[in-house]
Motif scaffolding. Structure first.
Motif, short mmCIF file in Angstrom:
data_model
loop_
_atom_site.label_atom_id
_atom_site.label_comp_id
_atom_site.label_asym_id
_atom_site.label_seq_id
_atom_site.Cartn_x
_atom_site.Cartn_y
_atom_site.Cartn_z
N UNK A 164 -7.39 -0.29 4.91
CA UNK A 164 -8.34 -1.18 5.59
C UNK A 164 -8.73 -2.36 4.70
N UNK A 165 -8.91 -2.08 3.41
CA UNK A 165 -9.26 -3.15 2.47
C UNK A 165 -8.17 -4.21 2.44
N UNK A 166 -6.92 -3.80 2.43
CA UNK A 166 -5.82 -4.77 2.37
C UNK A 166 -5.72 -5.57 3.66
N UNK A 217 -0.53 -7.33 3.86
CA UNK A 217 -0.24 -6.44 5.00
C UNK A 217 0.83 -5.40 4.64
N UNK A 218 1.79 -5.77 3.82
CA UNK A 218 2.78 -4.79 3.36
C UNK A 218 2.09 -3.69 2.55
N UNK A 219 1.19 -4.08 1.68
CA UNK A 219 0.43 -3.08 0.92
C UNK A 219 -0.40 -2.21 1.85
N UNK A 220 -1.03 -2.82 2.85
CA UNK A 220 -1.83 -2.06 3.81
C UNK A 220 -0.97 -1.02 4.52
N UNK A 221 0.21 -1.44 4.93
CA UNK A 221 1.14 -0.53 5.61
C UNK A 221 1.53 0.63 4.70
N UNK A 222 1.82 0.34 3.45
CA UNK A 222 2.20 1.39 2.50
C UNK A 222 1.03 2.33 2.20
N UNK A 223 -0.19 1.80 2.10
CA UNK A 223 -1.35 2.66 1.91
C UNK A 223 -1.55 3.55 3.14
N UNK A 224 -1.32 2.98 4.32
CA UNK A 224 -1.42 3.76 5.55
C UNK A 224 -0.39 4.90 5.56
N UNK A 225 0.83 4.59 5.14
CA UNK A 225 1.88 5.59 5.03
C UNK A 225 1.47 6.68 4.03
N UNK A 226 0.87 6.28 2.93
CA UNK A 226 0.42 7.25 1.92
C UNK A 226 -0.67 8.15 2.50
N UNK A 227 -1.59 7.55 3.28
CA UNK A 227 -2.67 8.34 3.88
C UNK A 227 -2.11 9.38 4.83
N UNK A 228 -1.10 8.99 5.62
CA UNK A 228 -0.48 9.95 6.54
C UNK A 228 0.23 11.06 5.78
#
Length: 188
Positions: free
Chosen positions: A132-134, A172-183
């Motif tokens: 969310x921060x990213x 946004x790429x970082x946000x997507x990767x953080x989202x993937x990590x959270x999942x």
């Protein structure tokens, strides 16, 4: 998250750690070496202190990310966001994104980094919160670019648009990767 996923993250950290610290040392030495061969590079002691502090902050941010990372996607997201943040600050201080470094429009771009730093503290570096921060940083970057293009500057609006777009993609790429990590961590 499987044990193998965690071991992959640790393996990547072991590979990246000396590259990060060694790369920082080489970057700090580069202007010093260049000053021996050309008058085009004329750094002061203060320049070296500021750049050294930036490099140290980037390396410490990497170490913090490495301690928190439990999956490779978190580590990659952290590396991209730290690298992009470092380059944004460096460009802003060295030459300015809009006109000279002292132009008030450049403060808008520094605001993007403030959003990231404060957001990371609020999110306590947790993957879902960092995602969310990213996204917030990408929105702040778009706002900064849009406002800067409307200000009285000598800079080409095309340059500011391209610069802004590049950083929005990085955030946004970082946000997507953080989202993937959270999942991955939630499945874990």
């Amino acid at each position: 998250m499987t044990h193998d996923t965690y071991r992959n993250a640790i393996a990547w950290i072991r590979v990246l750690r000396p590259l990060v610290w060694g790369g920082a040392a080489l970057l700090l030495l580069t202007p010093w070496v260049a000053m021996r061969f050309t008058d085009e590079v004329a750094w002061t002691g203060g320049d070296f202190v500021v750049f050294g502090a930036m490099l140290l902050a980037g390396c410490v941010a990497f170490e913090t990310t490495a301690r928190v990372a439990r999956v490779p996607s978190y580590l990659l997201a952290g590396a991209i966001s730290i690298g992009a943040g470092f380059l944004l600050l460096w460009a802003n201080l060295a030459v300015g994104i809009v006109d000279e470094p002292g132009h008030r429009a450049n403060l808008l771009f520094l605001g993007v980094l403030v959003v990231g730093a404060l957001g990371a503290g609020v999110a306590r570096l947790q993957a879902r919160g960092m995602s969310r921060v990213l996204v917030a940083m990408a929105l702040a970057q778009m706002a900064a670019g849009g406002i800067a293009m409307g200000m009285d500057t000598q800079e080409s609006p095309t340059f500011v648009l391209a610069f802004t777009g590049l950083y929005v993609v990085a955030w946004l790429l970082s946000a997507l990767l953080f989202h993937k990590a959270a999942r991955a961590l939630a499945a874990g």
